[in-house]
Design a protein around this motif. Structure first.
Motif, short mmCIF file in Angstrom:
data_model
loop_
_atom_site.label_atom_id
_atom_site.label_comp_id
_atom_site.label_asym_id
_atom_site.label_seq_id
_atom_site.Cartn_x
_atom_site.Cartn_y
_atom_site.Cartn_z
N VAL A 229 0.85 -1.18 0.00
CA VAL A 229 0.00 0.00 0.00
C VAL A 229 0.89 1.24 0.00
O VAL A 229 1.69 1.45 0.92
CB VAL A 229 -0.93 0.02 1.23
N ASP A 230 0.78 2.02 -1.05
CA ASP A 230 1.52 3.28 -1.19
C ASP A 230 0.60 4.38 -0.70
O ASP A 230 -0.44 4.66 -1.32
CB ASP A 230 1.92 3.48 -2.65
N VAL A 231 0.96 5.02 0.41
CA VAL A 231 0.12 6.05 1.01
C VAL A 231 0.86 7.38 0.99
O VAL A 231 2.01 7.46 1.44
CB VAL A 231 -0.25 5.68 2.47
N VAL A 232 0.20 8.40 0.47
CA VAL A 232 0.78 9.75 0.42
C VAL A 232 -0.22 10.73 1.00
O VAL A 232 -1.40 10.72 0.63
CB VAL A 232 1.14 10.17 -1.01
N GLY A 237 -3.84 21.40 -2.81
CA GLY A 237 -3.58 22.48 -3.74
C GLY A 237 -2.35 22.31 -4.59
O GLY A 237 -2.06 23.15 -5.44
N GLN A 238 -1.60 21.24 -4.39
CA GLN A 238 -0.39 20.99 -5.17
C GLN A 238 -0.68 20.00 -6.29
O GLN A 238 -1.59 19.17 -6.19
CB GLN A 238 0.72 20.40 -4.29
N GLU A 239 0.12 20.08 -7.33
CA GLU A 239 0.04 19.08 -8.39
C GLU A 239 0.56 17.75 -7.86
O GLU A 239 1.51 17.70 -7.08
CB GLU A 239 0.88 19.52 -9.59
N HIS A 240 -0.07 16.66 -8.28
CA HIS A 240 0.27 15.34 -7.75
C HIS A 240 1.43 14.72 -8.52
O HIS A 240 1.32 13.65 -9.12
CB HIS A 240 -0.95 14.43 -7.79
N THR A 241 2.58 15.38 -8.48
CA THR A 241 3.78 14.83 -9.10
C THR A 241 4.52 13.96 -8.10
O THR A 241 4.31 14.05 -6.88
CB THR A 241 4.70 15.97 -9.56
N GLU A 242 5.41 13.11 -8.61
CA GLU A 242 6.21 12.27 -7.72
C GLU A 242 7.03 13.12 -6.75
O GLU A 242 7.14 12.81 -5.56
CB GLU A 242 7.14 11.37 -8.54
N ALA A 243 7.60 14.23 -7.25
CA ALA A 243 8.42 15.09 -6.40
C ALA A 243 7.59 15.69 -5.27
O ALA A 243 8.03 15.73 -4.11
CB ALA A 243 9.07 16.19 -7.23
N ASN A 244 6.39 16.17 -5.60
CA ASN A 244 5.54 16.75 -4.56
C ASN A 244 5.07 15.70 -3.57
O ASN A 244 4.98 15.96 -2.37
CB ASN A 244 4.33 17.45 -5.20
N MET A 245 4.76 14.51 -4.08
CA MET A 245 4.33 13.45 -3.17
C MET A 245 5.46 13.06 -2.22
O MET A 245 5.24 12.79 -1.04
CB MET A 245 3.84 12.23 -3.96
N ARG A 247 7.64 15.02 -1.08
CA ARG A 247 7.81 16.08 -0.10
C ARG A 247 6.74 16.01 1.00
O ARG A 247 6.87 16.68 2.03
CB ARG A 247 7.79 17.45 -0.79
N GLY A 248 5.70 15.24 0.74
CA GLY A 248 4.70 15.03 1.77
C GLY A 248 5.07 13.83 2.62
O GLY A 248 6.23 13.40 2.66
N LEU A 249 4.09 13.29 3.32
CA LEU A 249 4.31 12.05 4.06
C LEU A 249 4.08 10.89 3.10
O LEU A 249 3.01 10.78 2.50
CB LEU A 249 3.33 11.94 5.23
N ARG A 250 5.08 10.03 2.95
CA ARG A 250 4.93 8.91 2.03
C ARG A 250 5.46 7.64 2.69
O ARG A 250 6.51 7.65 3.32
CB ARG A 250 5.67 9.16 0.73
N ALA A 251 4.70 6.57 2.52
CA ALA A 251 5.10 5.29 3.10
C ALA A 251 4.65 4.16 2.20
O ALA A 251 3.61 4.24 1.54
CB ALA A 251 4.50 5.12 4.49
N PHE A 252 5.46 3.12 2.17
CA PHE A 252 5.11 1.87 1.50
C PHE A 252 4.89 0.84 2.60
O PHE A 252 5.81 0.47 3.32
CB PHE A 252 6.22 1.42 0.56
N SER A 253 3.66 0.40 2.72
CA SER A 253 3.31 -0.56 3.76
C SER A 253 3.12 -1.93 3.11
O SER A 253 2.22 -2.11 2.28
CB SER A 253 2.02 -0.13 4.47
#
Length: 351
Positions: A229-232, A237-245, A247-253
């Motif tokens: 499960v890839d959770v971001v 308000g940001q574009e959903h690019t890999e770089a922006n994701m 920069r947020g909270l991201r985890a691979f469960s």
């Protein structure tokens, strides 16, 4: 067992679980014992002495062998008996089955099918494992009292999180958002984005969001038994690019299911994240919160299994949200049927 794929790698246990003595666990309804040899390599055998069928896990590791705790027969890593106390000859029948086993990602992986097909390259890849800026935790193994296919369907079902996990990953704002499902050879993904919503409780603990957030959940499934499960969660308000994701909270469960019997499953989980690296307090909190989340699933699937056993029925009504889980089940059932057909002895008809 029903709908089981034998030619696949399964997690026998975390490497940290396996000490200097015999390690026993039931896999695909077969008793397995693993032990570590002097060179550090693991060996895995059928946990049943060829003499009186006493579990070898009741014995001890002696040099590079596993010694039966009843009469002292010793077996090497190939399953051959190499010593019988009190006699020089070893009976030809004194041998037990061995299983391919290897270690990767902090886990011991076992292959229960045709040993010639046990290619380590088929072990699932753990994304970002060991990459700079990412950290990993291994959850305590759980024992779920359900057929593994019920758990597969649960892991491919975003809709249940609002109701089963309100204190952790549940988010009421996403309850009416229909998931998107995509399928390819050996892979299925169910996903959805929740936009301009309050972050769920866990994310509010892990970051300071100023206002609303966008959150995605990609439920990847790799048959027969690996879920990712890839959770971001990112500022809205940001574009959903890999770089922006990133920069947020991201985890691979990751969740790895190892079928024990038709009504029980060993449940392993591993979590790779890009936030709180080196924060041991966060590690412990995530271990606790995620462990609780998966135990909440255990309550549901165990109750489901009890009623399935009582009625002989798996499901009565069908909903649109069942599309992803049903695809995953059908994919596994097809693999299991092909696996069983390949393993069946050839038959001939008299002319």
């Amino acid at each position: 067992m029903e709908h089981v794929v034998r030619n696949a790698w399964y997690v026998l246990g975390w490497t940290a679980e396996i000490g200097s003595g015999p390690f026993a666990r039931r896999v695909l309804d077969e008793p397995v014992v693993a032990f570590r040899q002097r060179d550090g390599q693991l060996a895995a055998l059928l946990d049943r002495c060829a003499h009186r069928l006493v579990p070898l896990s009741l014995g001890s590791v002696v040099d590079d062998t596993l010694q039966c705790g009843y009469h002292g027969l010793r077996y090497d890593g190939t399953g051959a008996c190499v010593h019988v106390p009190g006699q020089a000859n070893v009976p030809p029948a004194a041998r037990v089955r061995s299983f391919p086993i290897t270690e990767r990602y902090g886990a011991a992986w076992i292959w229960m099918g045709d040993a010639e097909q046990a290619d380590p390259q088929r072990i699932p890849v753990i994304e970002r494992y060991g990459s700079p800026g990412w950290t990993v935790i291994w959850g305590a193994p759980q024992h779920h009292r359900s057929h593994y296919l019920n758990i597969v369907e649960n892991l491919q079902d975003p809709a249940h999180t609002t109701y089963v996990h309100p204190g952790t990953i549940g988010n009421p704002a996403s309850s009416d958002i229909a998931p998107i499902i995509e399928e390819s050879e050996g892979h299925i993904v169910t996903y959805r984005w929740t936009l301009d919503a309050e972050p769920p409780p866990i994310d509010r603990k892990n970051a300071n969001f100023s206002g609303l957030a966008d959150r995605c959940q990609y439920y990847h499934f790799f048959p027969p038994c690996t879920s990712r499960v890839d959770v971001v969660t990112m500022q809205a308000g940001q574009e959903h690019t890999e770089a922006n994701m990133d920069r947020g909270l991201r985890a691979f469960s990751y969740k790895f299911l190892t079928p024990e019997t038709d009504t029980a499953t060993h449940f392993f989980w591993l979590h790779v994240r890009n936030f709180g690296v080196g924060d041991q307090e966060l590690d412990q909190r995530l271990m606790r919160d995620m462990g609780r989340t998966f135990e909440e699933d255990n309550v549901i699937v165990s109750a489901m299994q009890r009623e399935q056993d009582a009625t002989g029925v798996r499901q009565l009504a069908w909903l649109r949200i069942d599309a992803g889980p049903s695809r995953a089940r059908r994919m596994i059932e097809k693999m299991a049927a092909a696996d069983a057909a390949a393993a069946a002895p050839a038959t001939s008809t008299a002319s």
